[in-house]
Write a protein that holds these residues in place. Structure first.
Motif, PDB file in Angstrom:
ATOM      1  N   PHE A  13       0.837  -1.198   0.000  1.00 17.53           N
ATOM      2  CA  PHE A  13       0.000   0.000   0.000  1.00 17.53           C
ATOM      3  C   PHE A  13       0.873   1.249   0.000  1.00 17.53           C
ATOM      4  CE2 PHE A  13      -2.723  -3.094   2.418  1.00 17.53           C
ATOM      5  CZ  PHE A  13      -3.584  -3.333   1.362  1.00 17.53           C
ATOM      6  N   VAL A  14       0.339   2.308  -0.590  1.00 23.00           N
ATOM      7  CA  VAL A  14       1.097   3.556  -0.610  1.00 23.00           C
ATOM      8  C   VAL A  14       0.221   4.700  -0.112  1.00 23.00           C
ATOM      9  CG1 VAL A  14       2.679   2.940  -2.475  1.00 23.00           C
ATOM     10  CG2 VAL A  14       0.439   3.890  -3.031  1.00 23.00           C
ATOM     11  N   GLY A  15       0.888   5.789   0.240  1.00 19.74           N
ATOM     12  CA  GLY A  15       0.209   7.036   0.589  1.00 19.74           C
ATOM     13  C   GLY A  15      -0.800   6.869   1.711  1.00 19.74           C
ATOM     14  N   PHE A  16      -1.975   7.404   1.474  1.00 21.79           N
ATOM     15  CA  PHE A  16      -2.995   7.437   2.502  1.00 21.79           C
ATOM     16  C   PHE A  16      -3.423   6.031   2.916  1.00 21.79           C
ATOM     17  CE2 PHE A  16      -7.368   7.952   3.990  1.00 21.79           C
ATOM     18  CZ  PHE A  16      -7.134   8.871   4.982  1.00 21.79           C
ATOM     19  N   GLU A  17      -3.554   5.202   1.910  1.00 22.79           N
ATOM     20  CA  GLU A  17      -3.966   3.829   2.163  1.00 22.79           C
ATOM     21  C   GLU A  17      -2.970   3.128   3.088  1.00 22.79           C
ATOM     22  OE1 GLU A  17      -6.068   0.768  -0.982  1.00 22.79           O
ATOM     23  OE2 GLU A  17      -4.456   2.054  -1.633  1.00 22.79           O
ATOM     24  N   ARG A  18      -1.702   3.398   2.844  1.00 25.81           N
ATOM     25  CA  ARG A  18      -0.658   2.774   3.628  1.00 25.81           C
ATOM     26  C   ARG A  18      -0.735   3.230   5.083  1.00 25.81           C
ATOM     27  NH1 ARG A  18       4.241   0.382   2.255  1.00 25.81           N
ATOM     28  NH2 ARG A  18       5.412   0.040   4.158  1.00 25.81           N
ATOM     29  N   ARG A  19      -0.959   4.550   5.268  1.00 27.86           N
ATOM     30  CA  ARG A  19      -1.055   5.051   6.648  1.00 27.86           C
ATOM     31  C   ARG A  19      -2.206   4.383   7.384  1.00 27.86           C
ATOM     32  NH1 ARG A  19      -1.604  11.128   6.914  1.00 27.86           N
ATOM     33  NH2 ARG A  19      -1.810  11.071   4.655  1.00 27.86           N
ATOM     34  N   LEU A  20      -3.339   4.259   6.670  1.00 33.93           N
ATOM     35  CA  LEU A  20      -4.487   3.606   7.292  1.00 33.93           C
ATOM     36  C   LEU A  20      -4.157   2.162   7.669  1.00 33.93           C
ATOM     37  CD1 LEU A  20      -7.764   4.471   5.358  1.00 33.93           C
ATOM     38  CD2 LEU A  20      -7.244   4.890   7.761  1.00 33.93           C
ATOM     39  N   TRP A  21      -3.564   1.483   6.731  1.00 33.19           N
ATOM     40  CA  TRP A  21      -3.221   0.065   6.934  1.00 33.19           C
ATOM     41  C   TRP A  21      -2.317  -0.087   8.156  1.00 33.19           C
ATOM     42  CZ3 TRP A  21      -4.514  -4.705   5.904  1.00 33.19           C
ATOM     43  CH2 TRP A  21      -3.575  -5.727   5.952  1.00 33.19           C
ATOM     44  N   GLU A  22      -1.315   0.780   8.271  1.00 32.18           N
ATOM     45  CA  GLU A  22      -0.369   0.676   9.379  1.00 32.18           C
ATOM     46  C   GLU A  22      -1.025   1.001  10.714  1.00 32.18           C
ATOM     47  OE1 GLU A  22       3.079   3.009   8.308  1.00 32.18           O
ATOM     48  OE2 GLU A  22       3.669   1.560   6.765  1.00 32.18           O
ATOM     49  N   VAL A  23      -1.896   2.002  10.678  1.00 35.76           N
ATOM     50  CA  VAL A  23      -2.498   2.405  11.945  1.00 35.76           C
ATOM     51  C   VAL A  23      -3.468   1.328  12.448  1.00 35.76           C
ATOM     52  CG1 VAL A  23      -4.545   3.714  11.280  1.00 35.76           C
ATOM     53  CG2 VAL A  23      -3.134   4.500  13.175  1.00 35.76           C
ATOM     54  N   PHE A  24      -3.994   0.531  11.534  1.00 38.74           N
ATOM     55  CA  PHE A  24      -4.837  -0.578  11.962  1.00 38.74           C
ATOM     56  C   PHE A  24      -4.049  -1.563  12.826  1.00 38.74           C
ATOM     57  CE2 PHE A  24      -8.172   0.656   9.052  1.00 38.74           C
ATOM     58  CZ  PHE A  24      -9.292   0.256   9.747  1.00 38.74           C
ATOM     59  N   PHE A  25      -2.792  -1.724  12.509  1.00 35.04           N
ATOM     60  CA  PHE A  25      -1.973  -2.636  13.304  1.00 35.04           C
ATOM     61  C   PHE A  25      -1.820  -2.113  14.723  1.00 35.04           C
ATOM     62  CE2 PHE A  25       1.784  -4.689  14.936  1.00 35.04           C
ATOM     63  CZ  PHE A  25       1.646  -5.993  14.458  1.00 35.04           C
ATOM     64  N   ILE A  26      -1.456  -0.828  14.814  1.00 39.47           N
ATOM     65  CA  ILE A  26      -1.293  -0.244  16.154  1.00 39.47           C
ATOM     66  C   ILE A  26      -2.607  -0.327  16.926  1.00 39.47           C
ATOM     67  CG2 ILE A  26      -0.520   1.779  17.459  1.00 39.47           C
ATOM     68  CD1 ILE A  26       0.856   2.830  15.080  1.00 39.47           C
ATOM     69  N   ALA A  27      -3.698   0.013  16.231  1.00 35.77           N
ATOM     70  CA  ALA A  27      -4.995   0.039  16.917  1.00 35.77           C
ATOM     71  C   ALA A  27      -5.359  -1.348  17.438  1.00 35.77           C
ATOM     72  CB  ALA A  27      -6.073   0.547  15.962  1.00 35.77           C
ATOM     73  N   THR A  28      -5.096  -2.361  16.644  1.00 34.14           N
ATOM     74  CA  THR A  28      -5.483  -3.715  17.034  1.00 34.14           C
ATOM     75  C   THR A  28      -4.624  -4.221  18.200  1.00 34.14           C
ATOM     76  OG1 THR A  28      -6.059  -4.104  14.727  1.00 34.14           O
ATOM     77  CG2 THR A  28      -5.916  -6.033  16.144  1.00 34.14           C
ATOM     78  N   VAL A  29      -3.326  -4.078  18.047  1.00 33.80           N
ATOM     79  CA  VAL A  29      -2.437  -4.580  19.101  1.00 33.80           C
ATOM     80  C   VAL A  29      -2.702  -3.873  20.427  1.00 33.80           C
ATOM     81  CG1 VAL A  29      -0.027  -4.628  19.842  1.00 33.80           C
ATOM     82  CG2 VAL A  29      -0.617  -5.333  17.535  1.00 33.80           C
ATOM     83  N   THR A  30      -2.852  -2.568  20.364  1.00 30.60           N
ATOM     84  CA  THR A  30      -3.037  -1.839  21.624  1.00 30.60           C
ATOM     85  C   THR A  30      -4.423  -2.111  22.225  1.00 30.60           C
ATOM     86  OG1 THR A  30      -3.706   0.143  20.396  1.00 30.60           O
ATOM     87  CG2 THR A  30      -1.396   0.009  21.074  1.00 30.60           C
ATOM     88  N   LEU A  31      -5.402  -2.340  21.361  1.00 29.82           N
ATOM     89  CA  LEU A  31      -6.724  -2.679  21.891  1.00 29.82           C
ATOM     90  C   LEU A  31      -6.670  -4.025  22.625  1.00 29.82           C
ATOM     91  CD1 LEU A  31      -9.741  -1.883  22.058  1.00 29.82           C
ATOM     92  CD2 LEU A  31     -10.116  -3.321  20.055  1.00 29.82           C
ATOM     93  N   ILE A  32      -5.995  -4.987  22.029  1.00 28.43           N
ATOM     94  CA  ILE A  32      -5.882  -6.298  22.690  1.00 28.43           C
ATOM     95  C   ILE A  32      -5.195  -6.143  24.057  1.00 28.43           C
ATOM     96  CG2 ILE A  32      -4.775  -8.583  22.570  1.00 28.43           C
ATOM     97  CD1 ILE A  32      -5.189  -8.468  19.515  1.00 28.43           C
ATOM     98  N   TRP A  33      -4.179  -5.319  24.088  1.00 23.97           N
ATOM     99  CA  TRP A  33      -3.467  -5.092  25.349  1.00 23.97           C
ATOM    100  C   TRP A  33      -4.378  -4.463  26.402  1.00 23.97           C
ATOM    101  CZ3 TRP A  33       0.498  -7.089  27.567  1.00 23.97           C
ATOM    102  CH2 TRP A  33       1.070  -6.467  28.673  1.00 23.97           C
ATOM    103  N   GLU A  34      -5.184  -3.495  25.958  1.00 23.66           N
ATOM    104  CA  GLU A  34      -6.086  -2.847  26.908  1.00 23.66           C
ATOM    105  C   GLU A  34      -7.171  -3.804  27.400  1.00 23.66           C
ATOM    106  OE1 GLU A  34      -5.479   1.716  25.335  1.00 23.66           O
ATOM    107  OE2 GLU A  34      -7.444   0.760  25.098  1.00 23.66           O
ATOM    108  N   LEU A  35      -7.656  -4.636  26.487  1.00 27.40           N
ATOM    109  CA  LEU A  35      -8.659  -5.628  26.893  1.00 27.40           C
ATOM    110  C   LEU A  35      -8.083  -6.571  27.945  1.00 27.40           C
ATOM    111  CD1 LEU A  35     -10.077  -6.594  23.408  1.00 27.40           C
ATOM    112  CD2 LEU A  35     -11.274  -5.328  25.194  1.00 27.40           C
ATOM    113  N   ARG A  36      -6.855  -6.955  27.682  1.00 27.97           N
ATOM    114  CA  ARG A  36      -6.169  -7.844  28.617  1.00 27.97           C
ATOM    115  C   ARG A  36      -6.085  -7.198  30.003  1.00 27.97           C
ATOM    116  NH1 ARG A  36      -1.193  -6.839  31.442  1.00 27.97           N
ATOM    117  NH2 ARG A  36      -0.170  -8.816  31.857  1.00 27.97           N
TER     118      ARG A  36
END
Ligand code: ZN
Length: 396
Positions: free
Chosen positions: A307-330
């Motif tokens: 992915f490039v540009g805007f799409e890439r930023r979105l894609w990457e931020v999904f990773f952070i959002a998911t990992v950190t959400l799992i951590w908070e749930l834990r």
């Protein structure tokens, strides 16, 4: 069903493809009597034991040609196939004494080129390089001429390597796959070994710096960074679970599924609940991925997207959002005794991404309402862009 970040990107499809083709090569080396192997050998005029000799890995056409050529696709694939076909020597009848890597870290030909050049047993297998005297194996290396004093020193050195070795009379030579505990080939370990090689430790540090892009609030980026470096406190970091009683082990079970022992990779990736979340997100992107062994591998694969540009930023931020959400749930489960509502977690990730996205300088091109109500339409938004790109290419 473990899948490797496949549908994403040609490179990943290619590696998945290579791992499946290589499986044939593995079977070829293991199944001595199989009919299919005899047919392949007769069609391509191959030596059935040629799998031990790299120069025999040639077929002229068809699927078998692809199988023989996968190591030319990519240097990391070549390295995986090289490291992966580890020889376990038995009676030594199939292994070339000089040219196969059967002892030490390099072949004897590479280690002792001078001795190789004066050997009259250049093509001999290990079994032909010595004799049994009772139960003792005695090496009988032969030379073209009397050796010089300095060459005898080389012989001494090579003896250090081989003198403790005795062939196993009853056992065939075979290959073992060192990347799997069972020593047998699996496509999953092929792919994992590939990514391990591709991202060396140095590259990891470089990649981990990709965290700091300001896509998420700093505390989330810090959290992701700490997770990647395994600096977060999970119970298994503190306790040596092998020495624990059953009662203690029970407490160590995953706080989500209550099944497996809790490890960082289980919590973030392999737990069926976390895995569902990842799958949900990938579904929303109309893509698939394979579960890697470790969280840092997952990160490297995720960030190595096309992915490039805007799409890439979105894609990457999904990773952070998911990992950190799992951590908070834990943390909520452990410290507040809450039980997570797994059905709406994908929505929570999208909410998180939407909120963060609204804070970017180059704003998310939706209102938060639109984003949340139509997040599935993101897929059509992606397709729209792809269509536009294709049209442009056609016009130009
Ligand atoms: Zn679990």
């Amino acid at each position: 069903m473990p899948k490797m970040m496949g549908g994403l990107y040609v490179g990943d499809l290619q590696i998945k493809n290579a791992s499946m083709l290589f499986k044939w090569w593995w079977h070829f080396s293991m199944e001595h009597e199989a009919l299919w192997k005899r047919i392949i050998c007769s069609i391509h005029d191959l030596n059935p034991d040629g799998v031990f000799k790299s120069e025999d890995k040639v077929a002229k056409f068809g699927l078998w040609k692809s199988i023989c050529s996968i190591s030319t696709w990519d240097i990391h694939i070549a390295e995986v196939t090289k490291q992966g076909m580890k020889i376990q020597i038995g009676n030594g009848t199939k292994i070339s004494f000089w040219e196969n890597l059967w002892i030490g870290h390099i072949t004897l030909k590479e280690g002792f080129p001078r001795l190789f050049s004066v050997s009259i047993q250049k093509n001999k297998c290990v079994a032909d390089m010595g004799v049994w005297q009772g139960d003792n194996w005695v090496w009988q290396l032969q030379w073209k001429r009397r050796l010089f004093q300095w060459e005898l020193l080389l012989v001494d050195q090579s003896n250090l390597l081989i003198e403790g070795f005795t062939p196993l009379r009853e056992k065939d030579d075979c290959h073992i796959w060192p990347f799997d505990k069972t020593r047998c080939y699996t496509t999953k370990t092929f792919v994992n070994a590939f990514y391990k090689l591709k991202y060396t430790d140095l590259d990891r540090k470089h990649w981990f710096n990709q965290v700091w892009k300001g896509l998420a609030p700093p505390r989330y980026e810090i959290l992701l960074w700490a997770i990647l470096w395994k600096r977060v406190n999970t119970k298994n970091r503190v306790l040596k679970w092998k020495e624990m009683s059953w009662e203690e082990l029970r407490i160590l079970r995953c706080i989500f599924c209550r099944e497996e022992l809790k490890t960082l990779s289980h919590l973030f990736l392999h737990c069926k609940f976390s895995w569902q979340l990842w799958t949900g997100i990938c579904d929303a992107w109309d893509t698939t991925w394979v579960c890697p062994l470790e969280v840092d591998d997952a990160f490297l694969m995720w960030y190595d997207s096309h992915f490039v540009g805007f799409e890439r930023r979105l894609w990457e931020v999904f990773f952070i959002a998911t990992v950190t959400l799992i951590w908070e749930l834990r943390n909520e489960v452990i410290f507040e005794n809450k039980s997570p509502n797994w059905t709406c977690l994908v929505d929570q990730v999208f909410l998180r991404v939407g909120l963060w996205g609204k804070a970017w300088k180059k704003n998310l091109p939706y209102t938060l309402e639109e984003w949340l109500n139509n997040w599935k339409a993101m897929r059509s938004w992606k397709e729209k862009r792809l269509v536009q790109r294709t049209t442009l290419r056609l016009e130009s």
